[in-house]
Design an enzyme around this catalytic site. Structure first.
Site, PDB file in Angstrom:
ATOM      1  N   HIS A  99      -7.022  -5.536   2.299  1.00  5.57           N
ATOM      2  CA  HIS A  99      -5.860  -5.009   3.022  1.00  5.57           C
ATOM      3  C   HIS A  99      -5.325  -6.127   3.904  1.00  5.57           C
ATOM      4  O   HIS A  99      -6.087  -6.735   4.664  1.00  5.57           O
ATOM      5  CB  HIS A  99      -6.281  -3.847   3.930  1.00  5.57           C
ATOM      6  N   ASN A 144     -12.918  -3.230   2.569  1.00  6.73           N
ATOM      7  CA  ASN A 144     -13.899  -2.149   2.644  1.00  6.73           C
ATOM      8  C   ASN A 144     -14.806  -2.239   1.425  1.00  6.73           C
ATOM      9  O   ASN A 144     -14.338  -2.486   0.314  1.00  6.73           O
ATOM     10  CB  ASN A 144     -13.191  -0.794   2.667  1.00  6.73           C
ATOM     11  N   GLN A 203     -14.851   2.599   1.137  1.00  7.01           N
ATOM     12  CA  GLN A 203     -14.035   2.103   0.018  1.00  7.01           C
ATOM     13  C   GLN A 203     -13.695   3.275  -0.892  1.00  7.01           C
ATOM     14  O   GLN A 203     -14.582   3.979  -1.372  1.00  7.01           O
ATOM     15  CB  GLN A 203     -14.803   1.032  -0.772  1.00  7.01           C
ATOM     16  N   ASP A 215       0.852  -1.193   0.000  1.00  3.04           N
ATOM     17  CA  ASP A 215       0.000   0.000   0.000  1.00  3.04           C
ATOM     18  C   ASP A 215       0.889   1.244   0.000  1.00  3.04           C
ATOM     19  O   ASP A 215       1.918   1.287   0.665  1.00  3.04           O
ATOM     20  CB  ASP A 215      -0.907   0.002   1.245  1.00  3.04           C
ATOM     21  N   ILE A 216       0.494   2.248  -0.748  1.00  2.00           N
ATOM     22  CA  ILE A 216       1.291   3.470  -0.892  1.00  2.00           C
ATOM     23  C   ILE A 216       1.258   4.315   0.393  1.00  2.00           C
ATOM     24  O   ILE A 216       2.133   5.149   0.617  1.00  2.00           O
ATOM     25  CB  ILE A 216       0.760   4.292  -2.099  1.00  2.00           C
ATOM     26  N   HIS A 242     -10.328  -5.007  -3.307  1.00  2.00           N
ATOM     27  CA  HIS A 242      -8.997  -5.220  -2.723  1.00  2.00           C
ATOM     28  C   HIS A 242      -9.128  -5.615  -1.269  1.00  2.00           C
ATOM     29  O   HIS A 242     -10.028  -5.145  -0.572  1.00  2.00           O
ATOM     30  CB  HIS A 242      -8.125  -3.966  -2.857  1.00  2.00           C
TER      31      HIS A 242
HETATM   32  P1  5GP Z   1      -9.848   1.608   0.441  1.00  2.00           P
HETATM   33  O1  5GP Z   1     -10.117   2.796   1.310  1.00  2.00           O
HETATM   34  O2  5GP Z   1     -10.448   1.744  -0.935  1.00  2.00           O
HETATM   35  O3  5GP Z   1     -10.221   0.316   1.110  1.00  2.00           O
HETATM   36  O4  5GP Z   1      -8.267   1.524   0.280  1.00  2.00           O
HETATM   37  C1  5GP Z   1      -7.584   2.017  -0.817  1.00  2.00           C
HETATM   38  C2  5GP Z   1      -6.105   1.874  -0.508  1.00  2.00           C
HETATM   39  O5  5GP Z   1      -5.377   2.037  -1.704  1.00  2.00           O
HETATM   40  C3  5GP Z   1      -5.579   2.902   0.497  1.00  2.00           C
HETATM   41  O6  5GP Z   1      -5.005   2.232   1.611  1.00  2.00           O
HETATM   42  C4  5GP Z   1      -4.537   3.688  -0.301  1.00  2.00           C
HETATM   43  O7  5GP Z   1      -3.401   4.047   0.451  1.00  2.00           O
HETATM   44  C5  5GP Z   1      -4.186   2.715  -1.423  1.00  2.00           C
HETATM   45  N1  5GP Z   1      -3.768   3.346  -2.662  1.00  2.00           N
HETATM   46  C6  5GP Z   1      -4.407   4.352  -3.325  1.00  2.00           C
HETATM   47  N2  5GP Z   1      -3.753   4.673  -4.458  1.00  2.00           N
HETATM   48  C7  5GP Z   1      -2.686   3.830  -4.529  1.00  2.00           C
HETATM   49  C8  5GP Z   1      -1.650   3.666  -5.490  1.00  2.00           C
HETATM   50  O8  5GP Z   1      -1.566   4.352  -6.516  1.00  2.00           O
HETATM   51  N3  5GP Z   1      -0.722   2.704  -5.234  1.00  2.00           N
HETATM   52  C9  5GP Z   1      -0.776   1.921  -4.111  1.00  2.00           C
HETATM   53  N4  5GP Z   1       0.197   1.006  -3.963  1.00  2.00           N
HETATM   54  N5  5GP Z   1      -1.752   2.046  -3.191  1.00  2.00           N
HETATM   55  C10 5GP Z   1      -2.698   2.996  -3.391  1.00  2.00           C
END
Ligand code: 5GP
Length: 120
Positions: free
Chosen positions: A107, A92, A99, A34-35, A105
């Site tokens: 985590h 999520n 989400q 994760d970034i 995805h």
């Molecule tokens: P969500 O809130 O949708 O469950 O989580 C999305 C996740 O994607 C977040 O933890 C965010 O840091 C990660 N993320 C968003 N953009 C990028 C990206 O360009 N590269 C990577 N490696 N992770 C990302």
């Protein structure tokens, strides 16, 4: 079911239009760092197919894709040496789930005791 948006960042990562730090890569699934890490280990596992969320995946993915997703989550935890210490898997979904990226995805979090699942 909401329509899949091809422009989402995870689809760009699958197509190699955006870089990622790979943790596991196989025919149907991909894991990468994760970034914006929320724990010492924070990996995302995604199916390579176009599924917006868990509901769309459960309804439309093949059994092979579903098995691959689960196995790749565990393989990622293993690659990051989390199996003996433990880890947490979060998916999520939708707006109450917060989400952000509309491509399914999971985590995979670990590397320290993560405390209670939801703050009381
Ligand atoms: P969500 O809130 O949708 O469950 O989580 C999305 C996740 O994607 C977040 O933890 C965010 O840091 C990660 N993320 C968003 N953009 C990028 C990206 O360009 N590269 C990577 N490696 N992770 C990302």
């Amino acid at each position: 079911m909401s329509e899949y948006n091809d422009k989402n960042v995870f689809n760009q990562i699958i197509k190699k239009e955006l870089p990622c730090n790979e943790v596991e890569n196989n025919e149907n699934s991909l894991s990468f760092e994760d970034i914006n890490k929320q724990a010492p280990v924070h990996v995302l596992t995604i199916p390579k197919g176009k599924y917006t969320n868990l509901e769309s995946f459960a309804s439309n993915a093949s059994n092979e894709e579903i098995a691959s997703f689960i196995k790749t989550i565990v393989k990622s935890a293993k690659n990051k040496d989390l199996l003996s210490s433990g880890y947490r898997v979060i998916i999520n979904s939708g707006s109450d789930g917060n989400q952000e990226v509309p491509h399914l995805h999971a985590h995979v979090l670990g590397g320290k005791n993560l405390g209670p699942m939801i703050k009381k």
